[in-house]
Motif scaffolding. Sequence first.
Motif, mmCIF file in Angstrom:
data_model
loop_
_atom_site.group_PDB
_atom_site.id
_atom_site.type_symbol
_atom_site.label_atom_id
_atom_site.label_comp_id
_atom_site.label_asym_id
_atom_site.label_seq_id
_atom_site.Cartn_x
_atom_site.Cartn_y
_atom_site.Cartn_z
ATOM 1 N N SER A 39 0.903 -1.219 -0.033
ATOM 2 C CA SER A 39 -0.044 0.153 -0.004
ATOM 3 C C SER A 39 0.925 1.369 0.049
ATOM 4 O O SER A 39 2.071 1.398 0.239
ATOM 5 C CB SER A 39 -1.134 -0.128 1.273
ATOM 6 O OG SER A 39 -0.162 -0.059 2.254
ATOM 7 N N ASN A 40 0.273 2.441 -0.505
ATOM 8 C CA ASN A 40 0.802 3.636 -0.508
ATOM 9 C C ASN A 40 1.613 4.019 0.783
ATOM 10 O O ASN A 40 2.825 4.489 0.829
ATOM 11 C CB ASN A 40 0.032 4.626 -1.066
ATOM 12 C CG ASN A 40 0.711 5.816 -1.589
ATOM 13 O OD1 ASN A 40 1.779 5.920 -2.118
ATOM 14 N ND2 ASN A 40 0.202 7.024 -1.330
ATOM 15 N N TYR A 41 0.836 4.000 1.901
ATOM 16 C CA TYR A 41 1.288 4.440 3.114
ATOM 17 C C TYR A 41 2.858 3.460 3.580
ATOM 18 O O TYR A 41 3.504 4.018 4.090
ATOM 19 C CB TYR A 41 0.468 4.544 4.427
ATOM 20 C CG TYR A 41 0.018 3.018 4.924
ATOM 21 C CD1 TYR A 41 0.700 2.528 5.782
ATOM 22 C CD2 TYR A 41 -1.202 2.546 4.238
ATOM 23 C CE1 TYR A 41 0.313 1.498 6.276
ATOM 24 C CE2 TYR A 41 -1.589 1.507 4.849
ATOM 25 C CZ TYR A 41 -0.863 0.595 5.635
ATOM 26 O OH TYR A 41 -1.447 -0.392 6.353
ATOM 27 N N GLN A 42 2.690 2.410 3.193
ATOM 28 C CA GLN A 42 3.714 1.255 3.661
ATOM 29 C C GLN A 42 4.889 1.797 2.700
ATOM 30 O O GLN A 42 6.004 1.948 3.285
ATOM 31 C CB GLN A 42 3.510 -0.073 3.266
ATOM 32 C CG GLN A 42 2.752 -0.594 4.414
ATOM 33 C CD GLN A 42 2.224 -2.162 4.179
ATOM 34 O OE1 GLN A 42 1.985 -2.336 3.007
ATOM 35 N NE2 GLN A 42 1.671 -2.608 5.328
ATOM 36 N N GLN A 43 4.799 2.105 1.510
ATOM 37 C CA GLN A 43 5.652 2.531 0.923
ATOM 38 C C GLN A 43 6.508 3.804 1.233
ATOM 39 O O GLN A 43 7.696 3.977 1.221
ATOM 40 C CB GLN A 43 5.528 2.701 -0.898
ATOM 41 C CG GLN A 43 6.327 3.075 -1.896
ATOM 42 C CD GLN A 43 7.427 1.971 -1.969
ATOM 43 O OE1 GLN A 43 6.930 0.947 -2.075
ATOM 44 N NE2 GLN A 43 8.638 2.237 -2.090
ATOM 45 N N GLU A 44 5.792 4.798 1.508
ATOM 46 C CA GLU A 44 5.951 5.989 1.961
ATOM 47 C C GLU A 44 6.893 5.989 3.457
ATOM 48 O O GLU A 44 7.934 6.487 3.340
ATOM 49 C CB GLU A 44 4.804 7.093 2.174
ATOM 50 C CG GLU A 44 4.188 7.415 1.090
ATOM 51 C CD GLU A 44 3.001 8.245 1.350
ATOM 52 O OE1 GLU A 44 2.905 8.840 2.320
ATOM 53 O OE2 GLU A 44 2.342 8.564 0.509
ATOM 54 N N LEU A 45 6.486 4.949 4.264
ATOM 55 C CA LEU A 45 7.161 4.754 5.494
ATOM 56 C C LEU A 45 8.613 3.987 5.250
ATOM 57 O O LEU A 45 9.576 4.344 5.822
ATOM 58 C CB LEU A 45 6.244 4.036 6.494
ATOM 59 C CG LEU A 45 5.361 4.625 7.027
ATOM 60 C CD1 LEU A 45 4.373 3.285 7.953
ATOM 61 C CD2 LEU A 45 5.698 5.606 8.125
#
Length: 106
Positions: free
Chosen positions: A2-8
């Motif tokens: 997911s996008n938030y995991q990628q950002e983290l």
Amino acid sequence: MSNYQQELMDIMVKKVLSKHNVKPVSDLSDEEKEKVKKVVGEIQSEVEKFLENQYKSVSEEDFEDNTTPQNVEEKTQPNPVIEESLKKMIKTNNDLSKVKTFFNKH
């Protein structure tokens, strides 16, 4: 992922790289770039597999009945060298019936 995991993940990688004073290098050959992409892809797939299996539970029913180790017989027969060594360690010539104990008086 997911996008938030990628950002983290991006934030964490940037922090680790900056902590160790790593600066971007643009003199990688095309072959080296492909190797880096391959390694990063493999790591990413392993992380995704780990995250998928993180809460998966495995029980005895998930395995076949005949999964006992094949070398069980080897473990049941004692090694004569080890047995002799243990006997030597246990056997002592010291007479422990006359041992004295000393206490410090303060």
